[in-house]
Motif scaffolding. Structure first.
Motif, PDB file in Angstrom:
ATOM      1  N   VAL A 104       0.834  -1.199   0.000  1.00  0.00           N
ATOM      2  CA  VAL A 104       0.000   0.000   0.000  1.00  0.00           C
ATOM      3  C   VAL A 104       0.869   1.248   0.000  1.00  0.00           C
ATOM      4  N   PRO A 105       0.618   2.168  -0.941  1.00  0.00           N
ATOM      5  CA  PRO A 105       1.404   3.410  -0.974  1.00  0.00           C
ATOM      6  C   PRO A 105       1.216   4.205   0.312  1.00  0.00           C
ATOM      7  N   PRO A 106       2.221   4.959   0.717  1.00  0.00           N
ATOM      8  CA  PRO A 106       2.126   5.713   1.961  1.00  0.00           C
ATOM      9  C   PRO A 106       1.018   6.755   1.960  1.00  0.00           C
ATOM     10  N   LYS A 107       0.577   7.179   0.772  1.00  0.00           N
ATOM     11  CA  LYS A 107      -0.458   8.210   0.692  1.00  0.00           C
ATOM     12  C   LYS A 107      -1.836   7.638   0.367  1.00  0.00           C
ATOM     13  N   ALA A 108      -2.035   6.356   0.585  1.00  0.00           N
ATOM     14  CA  ALA A 108      -3.313   5.733   0.218  1.00  0.00           C
ATOM     15  C   ALA A 108      -4.488   6.265   1.033  1.00  0.00           C
ATOM     16  N   HIS A 109      -4.211   7.000   2.111  1.00  0.00           N
ATOM     17  CA  HIS A 109      -5.280   7.637   2.871  1.00  0.00           C
ATOM     18  C   HIS A 109      -5.797   8.883   2.154  1.00  0.00           C
ATOM     19  N   ASP A 110      -5.102   9.305   1.118  1.00  0.00           N
ATOM     20  CA  ASP A 110      -5.491  10.474   0.328  1.00  0.00           C
ATOM     21  C   ASP A 110      -6.092   9.974  -0.978  1.00  0.00           C
ATOM     22  N   LYS A 111      -7.342  10.346  -1.276  1.00  0.00           N
ATOM     23  CA  LYS A 111      -7.989   9.792  -2.472  1.00  0.00           C
ATOM     24  C   LYS A 111      -7.374  10.275  -3.774  1.00  0.00           C
ATOM     25  N   ASP A 112      -6.457  11.213  -3.694  1.00  0.00           N
ATOM     26  CA  ASP A 112      -5.708  11.606  -4.896  1.00  0.00           C
ATOM     27  C   ASP A 112      -4.581  10.627  -5.199  1.00  0.00           C
TER      28      ASP A 112
END
Length: 292
Positions: A240-248
């Motif tokens: 999982v990418p580190p920014k997966a909490h961001d829908k962008d």
């Protein structure tokens, strides 16, 4: 059962009644669980349900009602729909940790214990029994959806983790939550109607299941089994990418993930149907299903 809860149930039934249909597990998943259960009800349970719900009202038709109730501003029932246990947890469900009472309720295990006590009470009014049946029908479906019993790094059962999905039938180019993927998209990827999935599960999954064993255990036991399925649901992801909490910055998923998880999804739906039938048969009927 506390009179305040019974009064609450009577009020909500009086205000809402039995809906002819409910909005969009999503609506499809809950309908599948409900239909599988209805096919396994004892004669006695069917008679009590008909008296409580009304002639011709199916479990599938009321299976999403409690989501509508919550969405209409009743956040005090929000936490009744899940129990978030991190996938890294090595312990089983612990009510003191996982089911604390908060403003939005406690958790699905406690809610099901309460509602089952209501429908098991012969002195409960028809309106109270009807509302409790409606909640039970939905919540047992939720208790078998892997992301209603698991989360990773406080992502709220995948609600703060975004993905896209490019499959054979479903194509979600816009970011959706991982929770939504499991609620509906993975089911819709396989079917054109929920009845098709019921037929598929009856033919391909149910013959290999020992229904008596599946139906055993408490709601806490089922939460632990659901959590184990959630661990698998997360483990089958790519990194999982580190920014997966961001829908962008969603994680792209597609057919390979759907193929890897389809048997988990079908098995959980089947277990939900068997479990719901057991609860209703035990509380309302003889304890034996017509399918035994």
């Amino acid at each position: 059962m506390p009179t305040t809860l019974l009064a609450f149930l009577s009020l909500l039934v009086a205000l809402i009644g039995i809906p002819s249909e409910s909005r969009a597990w999503g609506q499809e998943g809950h309908s599948i669980v409900a239909e599988l259960a209805e096919r396994r009800l004892s004669k006695g349970a069917k008679e009590v349900l008909e008296a409580a719900l009304g002639p011709g009202v199916s479990l599938a038709s009321i299976s999403s009602w409690s989501d509508d109730w919550r969405a209409n501003g009743h956040n005090e029932t929000k936490r009744w729909h899940f129990v978030d246990i991190d996938v890294s947890a090595t312990r089983p469900y612990d009510p003191l940790v996982d089911c604390k009472h908060e403003e939005e309720g406690d958790c699905i295990v406690a809610a099901l214990d309460r509602f089952t006590a209501i429908i098991s009470d012969p002195n409960v009014s028809p309106s109270d029994k009807r509302a409790a049946v409606m909640f039970i029908t939905h919540l047992i479906g939720d208790l078998h959806q892997p992301l209603h019993c698991s989360e990773r790094d406080h992502d709220g059962g995948g609600n703060l983790f975004f993905v896209t999905f490019d499959g054979r039938k479903e194509d979600r180019k816009e970011a959706i939550t991982f929770h939504s993927l499991w609620d509906s998209v993975l089911i819709l990827e396989r079917i054109y109607s929920w009845g098709t999935m019921v037929a598929d599960i009856e033919a391909s999954v149910m013959p290999g299941i020992n229904a008596k064993i599946v139906a055993e255990g408490s709601f806490a036991d089922w939460a632990n089994e659901c959590h184990a399925a959630g661990i698998t649901a997360y483990s089958l992801l790519n990194e999982v990418p580190p920014k997966a909490h961001d829908k962008d910055y969603p994680l792209p998923l597609g057919t390979p993930y759907a193929d890897a998880t389809v048997q988990i999804m079908k098995l959980q739906l089947a277990k939900g149907g068997i479990g719901l039938a057991r609860v209703l048969n035990t509380a309302l009927g003889t304890g034996n299903s017509d399918a035994d």
